[in-house]
Design a protein around this motif. Sequence first.
Motif, mmCIF file in Angstrom:
data_model
loop_
_atom_site.group_PDB
_atom_site.id
_atom_site.type_symbol
_atom_site.label_atom_id
_atom_site.label_comp_id
_atom_site.label_asym_id
_atom_site.label_seq_id
_atom_site.Cartn_x
_atom_site.Cartn_y
_atom_site.Cartn_z
ATOM 1 N N GLU A 133 36.465 47.300 37.582
ATOM 2 C CA GLU A 133 36.096 49.312 36.709
ATOM 3 C C GLU A 133 37.188 49.896 37.000
ATOM 4 O O GLU A 133 37.421 50.545 35.890
ATOM 5 N N SER A 134 38.590 49.301 37.367
ATOM 6 C CA SER A 134 39.928 50.369 37.441
ATOM 7 C C SER A 134 40.331 49.624 36.475
ATOM 8 O O SER A 134 41.761 49.815 35.769
ATOM 9 N N ASN A 135 40.130 48.604 35.790
ATOM 10 C CA ASN A 135 40.740 47.640 34.787
ATOM 11 C C ASN A 135 42.590 47.133 35.032
ATOM 12 O O ASN A 135 43.232 47.625 34.475
ATOM 13 N N VAL A 136 42.674 47.344 36.115
ATOM 14 C CA VAL A 136 43.538 46.280 36.897
ATOM 15 C C VAL A 136 43.523 45.159 37.088
ATOM 16 O O VAL A 136 42.815 45.062 38.570
ATOM 17 N N PRO A 137 44.801 44.905 37.638
ATOM 18 C CA PRO A 137 44.307 43.212 38.424
ATOM 19 C C PRO A 137 44.281 43.229 39.654
ATOM 20 O O PRO A 137 44.395 43.864 39.945
ATOM 21 N N VAL A 138 43.414 41.942 39.772
ATOM 22 C CA VAL A 138 43.217 42.067 40.880
ATOM 23 C C VAL A 138 44.604 41.445 41.822
ATOM 24 O O VAL A 138 44.236 41.757 42.709
ATOM 25 N N GLU A 139 44.624 40.521 41.152
ATOM 26 C CA GLU A 139 46.055 40.594 41.936
ATOM 27 C C GLU A 139 46.724 41.633 42.733
ATOM 28 O O GLU A 139 47.771 41.903 43.540
ATOM 29 N N GLN A 140 47.187 43.334 41.794
ATOM 30 C CA GLN A 140 47.375 43.977 42.296
ATOM 31 C C GLN A 140 47.298 44.824 43.674
ATOM 32 O O GLN A 140 48.177 45.371 44.776
ATOM 33 N N PHE A 141 45.569 44.320 43.972
ATOM 34 C CA PHE A 141 45.181 43.955 45.390
ATOM 35 C C PHE A 141 45.263 43.562 46.418
ATOM 36 O O PHE A 141 44.569 43.116 47.715
ATOM 37 N N ALA A 142 46.244 42.047 46.033
ATOM 38 C CA ALA A 142 46.106 41.273 47.096
ATOM 39 C C ALA A 142 46.666 41.674 48.051
ATOM 40 O O ALA A 142 46.534 40.993 49.581
ATOM 41 N N GLY A 143 47.356 42.665 48.783
ATOM 42 C CA GLY A 143 47.752 42.967 49.270
ATOM 43 C C GLY A 143 47.520 43.348 50.504
ATOM 44 O O GLY A 143 47.287 43.473 51.515
#
Length: 291
Positions: A133-143
């Motif tokens: 929804e926020s058009n942000v790569p999911v990898e950025q939320f990995a941590g």
Amino acid sequence: MRSIADFIMRGRMQATLVVVGSAVMPLLFWLSAAAAGLVLLRRGASDVVGILVWAVLPAALWWYLGNPNVLMVLAGTLVLAQVLRATGSWTWVLLVSVVLGVVFTQVLTFFSADVIEDISQLMREGFKEYAAESNVPVEQFAGVQAAWIAVLPGYLASSLQVFCVLCLVLARYWQAALYNPGGFALEFRAIRLQPAVAIALLLGVLLAPVAGTPFVMLAPLCTVPLFFAGLALGHGLVRIKRLSGFWLVVLYGAVMIVGNLICLLAVVDSLFDFRGRLARKTGAGPANGEG
């Protein structure tokens, strides 16, 4: 609620009926734990053993069916009740609750691994949807995702830890209502952690998340004593300043919104003793649930 306490204390049969009957219904597990806690606080461990023999049966059955919460809260509440009966100190109760939380974490990790994995999977899917929804790569939320999943058993255990303390609060309230009206209010408002204890808990909250996976689960467990100490501070200040009951509503509203601030105020109060500075000398002695 006082009528329930009065029924429990009429005799062993009545107490057994409430403790066992409530344990049979999982939504009333808190009533079972509080009733057993009342018996222990008033009559001692020897009287509660005969009741527990029967109460453990439905609690163990729920554990076998995949719900260990009933037995853990029952056992945890009784441990805290014995600590309070032996020491008369809520500080010791809150500290032992952290130890219980650690035990609960290990039990949940071992016996409820499938439940934890299901919740973890829901969290992963939630992060994916948010990233989409926020058009942000999911990898950025990995941590962040990994941190939340690592601390999840600690949060689940802290909820049981809170239930144990609340069940003991109810048991102590019942005890005071029957044998020393008003005694519990005095006792609860007087809860204040020693500076070393409060600072150690604060360090646990702040440092556990950066200390690695084995320790990250301590953060929510260390928050619980600070949370209850903060509530006691709020109740005490409202009483000392003779404020209306509306301010208690504000207090609990603030707990829902800025619970971390309440915990921080508990630490500051341990250092500066706000209630001691504001209270006038009344000559009141300690309240132990029975005067």
